[in-house]
Design a protein around this motif. Sequence first.
Motif, short mmCIF file in Angstrom:
data_model
loop_
_atom_site.label_atom_id
_atom_site.label_comp_id
_atom_site.label_asym_id
_atom_site.label_seq_id
_atom_site.Cartn_x
_atom_site.Cartn_y
_atom_site.Cartn_z
N UNK A 611 -12.34 -16.55 -59.55
CA UNK A 611 -12.51 -16.89 -60.96
C UNK A 611 -13.98 -16.78 -61.34
N UNK A 612 -14.37 -15.64 -61.90
CA UNK A 612 -15.76 -15.42 -62.29
C UNK A 612 -15.87 -15.33 -63.81
N UNK A 613 -17.02 -15.74 -64.32
CA UNK A 613 -17.27 -15.77 -65.76
C UNK A 613 -18.25 -14.64 -66.09
N UNK A 614 -17.72 -13.49 -66.49
CA UNK A 614 -18.52 -12.28 -66.63
C UNK A 614 -18.54 -11.83 -68.09
N UNK A 615 -19.70 -11.35 -68.53
CA UNK A 615 -19.83 -10.85 -69.90
C UNK A 615 -20.69 -9.60 -69.92
N UNK A 616 -20.71 -8.92 -71.05
CA UNK A 616 -21.64 -7.81 -71.27
C UNK A 616 -22.02 -7.82 -72.74
N UNK A 647 -15.31 -10.24 -70.19
CA UNK A 647 -14.48 -9.24 -69.53
C UNK A 647 -13.73 -9.88 -68.36
N UNK A 648 -12.45 -9.63 -68.30
CA UNK A 648 -11.59 -10.17 -67.24
C UNK A 648 -11.65 -9.23 -66.05
N UNK A 649 -12.36 -9.61 -65.00
CA UNK A 649 -12.55 -8.76 -63.84
C UNK A 649 -11.35 -8.78 -62.89
N UNK A 650 -10.34 -9.58 -63.21
CA UNK A 650 -9.15 -9.62 -62.36
C UNK A 650 -8.13 -8.55 -62.74
N UNK A 651 -8.38 -7.87 -63.85
CA UNK A 651 -7.48 -6.80 -64.29
C UNK A 651 -8.29 -5.54 -64.57
N UNK A 652 -7.59 -4.41 -64.60
CA UNK A 652 -8.26 -3.14 -64.87
C UNK A 652 -8.13 -2.76 -66.34
N UNK A 653 -9.09 -1.97 -66.82
CA UNK A 653 -9.00 -1.43 -68.17
C UNK A 653 -7.79 -0.50 -68.25
N UNK A 654 -7.11 -0.54 -69.37
CA UNK A 654 -5.88 0.24 -69.53
C UNK A 654 -6.15 1.53 -70.29
N UNK A 655 -5.33 2.53 -70.01
CA UNK A 655 -5.43 3.81 -70.71
C UNK A 655 -5.05 3.59 -72.17
N UNK A 656 -5.91 3.95 -73.12
CA UNK A 656 -5.56 3.79 -74.53
C UNK A 656 -4.31 4.60 -74.87
#
Length: 836
Positions: A611-616, A647-656
Amino acid sequence: MKKLAATAIALGLIIPQATPMVSYAEVMDQDIIKLRILETTDLHSNMMNYDYYQDKEVLNFGFAKTATLIKKAKEESPNSLLFDNGDLIQGSPMGDYIAKVNKLENGEVHPVYKAMNLLGYDAGNLGNHEFNYGLDFLDRTLKGANFPYVNANVYIDDATDDKNAFTPYVILDKEVIDGDGEKHKIKVGVIGFVPPQITQWDAARIGGQVIAKDIIETANKFVPEMKAKGAELIVAIPHSGIDVNANGKNEENATYNLSKVEGIDAILFGHSHATFPSDKYKGLEGADLEKGTLNGVATVQAGMWGDNLGLIDMTLEKDASGKWTITDTKSSTRQIFTKDSTGTHSNADVHQGVVDAVKHDHEATKDYMKGALGKATAPINSYFSQIKDNEAIQVLNEAQKWYTENAIQGTEFEKLPVLSAAAPFKAGTRDNPNYYTNIPQGTLQIKNAADLYLYDNNTLHAVVVTGAQLKEWLEMTTGQFNQIKTDITEEQNLVNGEYRSYNFDVIDGVTYEIDVTKPAKYDAKGKVVNADSSRIVNLQFEGKAIDPAQKFVVATNDYRASGTFPGVQGSEIIVKSPESSREVVSAYVLDKKVIDPTPDMNWSFKTIEEDVNVYFLSSPEGQKFVRPTDNYKYVATQEDGFAKYSIDMSTKAKVPVQTPQRFKDVNKDHWAFDFIAELTEMGIIKGKSADKFEPSGNVTRGEFVSLLARTLKLEAAKEHPFKDVGGALEADIAAAYKAGITAGMTKDKFDPNAQINREQMAAMLVRAYEFKTGKKYDATTPAKFTDVSKVSNFAKESVNEVSQLGFMVGIGGKFEPKSKATRAQAAKVVSLLNNK
């Protein structure tokens, strides 16, 4: 002053002290002058306050506004000098137009000098981008300047390598006026430097003609010579940034060590597009940000594109021997705009003389940029190009791959797999929240190709590399990301802002993951710092692990192909296009006529289970393009103009997914299209008819509560205290009442048919979110809307909370609490609630 002193002595009003003895002659010999030194830098041909990519005037850059600050600064000081640091003739569509389209001929004056010649510059320095078009073009250009140019560390490439290619320095006889109105002459030496890397960066244009030498060694050679020739004050103008660790030979950013060279009195630096003095350099050893000195030397940097004017104010005193001594200095910058919570405000009008001088070139550039190329089936932007595969990068890579595949037909390389490497050139680079590509769906123009491929001097090159080299190439690019620690709960910034986005190559044609829990193998200069680390994992070609010995053709640009990037350096170059990379993009669009920029998502982050708290950080404008299914969400806009996204680093970005258009009045480029499409697909929201949604229509209190009930899947209820509720919405309103989402307008009145306003919507949203999460939510900071005083007491906390949650972001800095909410706004906030 001297006359006053003499009169005072004559009247006996000045009492001589025992020690030291001050004679009449000594008092009368005091000569004190105030000297102001002004700097512009990295103008990049931005003579007008105009964004040619978006076709609109702007407040935050443009020499036409800087010129007004220059005029005022000169009027304030009787003794002033004005210098330009360099990176002047390239970098904007106007510069491109003059170099590539309406090419500058002998005897013509470049528009940058049509403007600058009006301001009385005393000297100019060459930046690295002055070499982008070759030496012949540079020579033609410099002839239009009504002031001298200096550069000390570029030499003719011959047997001796000891002949300067340009005038290394000048010594100006500057007439100044002291505090008593008396005139003096002071000899001001001016010396300039450029990064030695120009011979790598522009090898195709200047290779074999010139070489570049170390900045510090060059300064140590020429500064004593300038002193010997009578220079009483020495101003160094390095087109070079600050790097305290730049202690090797031929360093790009050598300003820090230049400040230690004996004899230099003032430094006007550039190249890094920052300002000095500023908080960016807080904690830098040897930097006095109050006085604006670096290791005791008066120093200034004036930003980029004319957004700032640099000033050094000096006090000089002549001693009994006739030598001028600096007794005080103060460095500062003046910005052409101010940005606060209410927006961007101008600090300077345009200089009409500059506007008139470049009017013809400006209008011609605007017309050229509007030339049509083809069409795009979806918007193209770079807001999220550093955290996922992106439309802008996809288009660049498809164009480069198309060109290279054609170029190698019939050669020994035609059977090798062709890959392509491209980077996000506009990604908020160098602390600029407006510096992103944003191209709407539809017609593509020349300005869009220029927006996608910023550097018109780059040409397409293709290299042959092995699978092993390819991996090292990718390892180098992962310096874009900070290492994410998995054992802490504090928030962590994913993107390394010190790593230039133009070095973040995305290589298409292979698939891979980036493990950001590991340290980067290379530093920003390509030096190995963690030899055992490997951030690139699951690197595959056509679904199989890459063979380290397999050969690939990779399309890139001449800058990368001839540079020092790990994995690329020393590789065989097999394609050198005569066209610029930008022209390749234009040709690709013309050939295809219609392009689909949808990214293939060939790279992603390796998921993090902890459980990490990541932003950009990105532009606030990017939130319009956040899809409900994306693994990142808008959080808030910061004071510096950037927006924070989680950004939720536990999931991958999805194809639009290109969602089909259901309603005639909600096109795919409508800002709420994705929200409406998602809720329609889920059966949460319906149109006003089969093919009309009425996005600007109002929504009632009953309709909005029903949307919340369906989104939260509340169990239908019957009991409620409202006498005015019945019919189709009764079960949803009763369920929302039971869940604590609404309490009604009064004890027994809900008013279901009244149009809901924005503050009522905020209050219901927060309660719905609390019901969904099962816990109370409290905002940690107040909302910064300019009309918060108009928010009703019952909704004040709710407005703070929806702002911090990112559900409602306001309109032009205002919240507009009493405004009626629209159906499109309702769809957006309900979609965000559904995906939070």
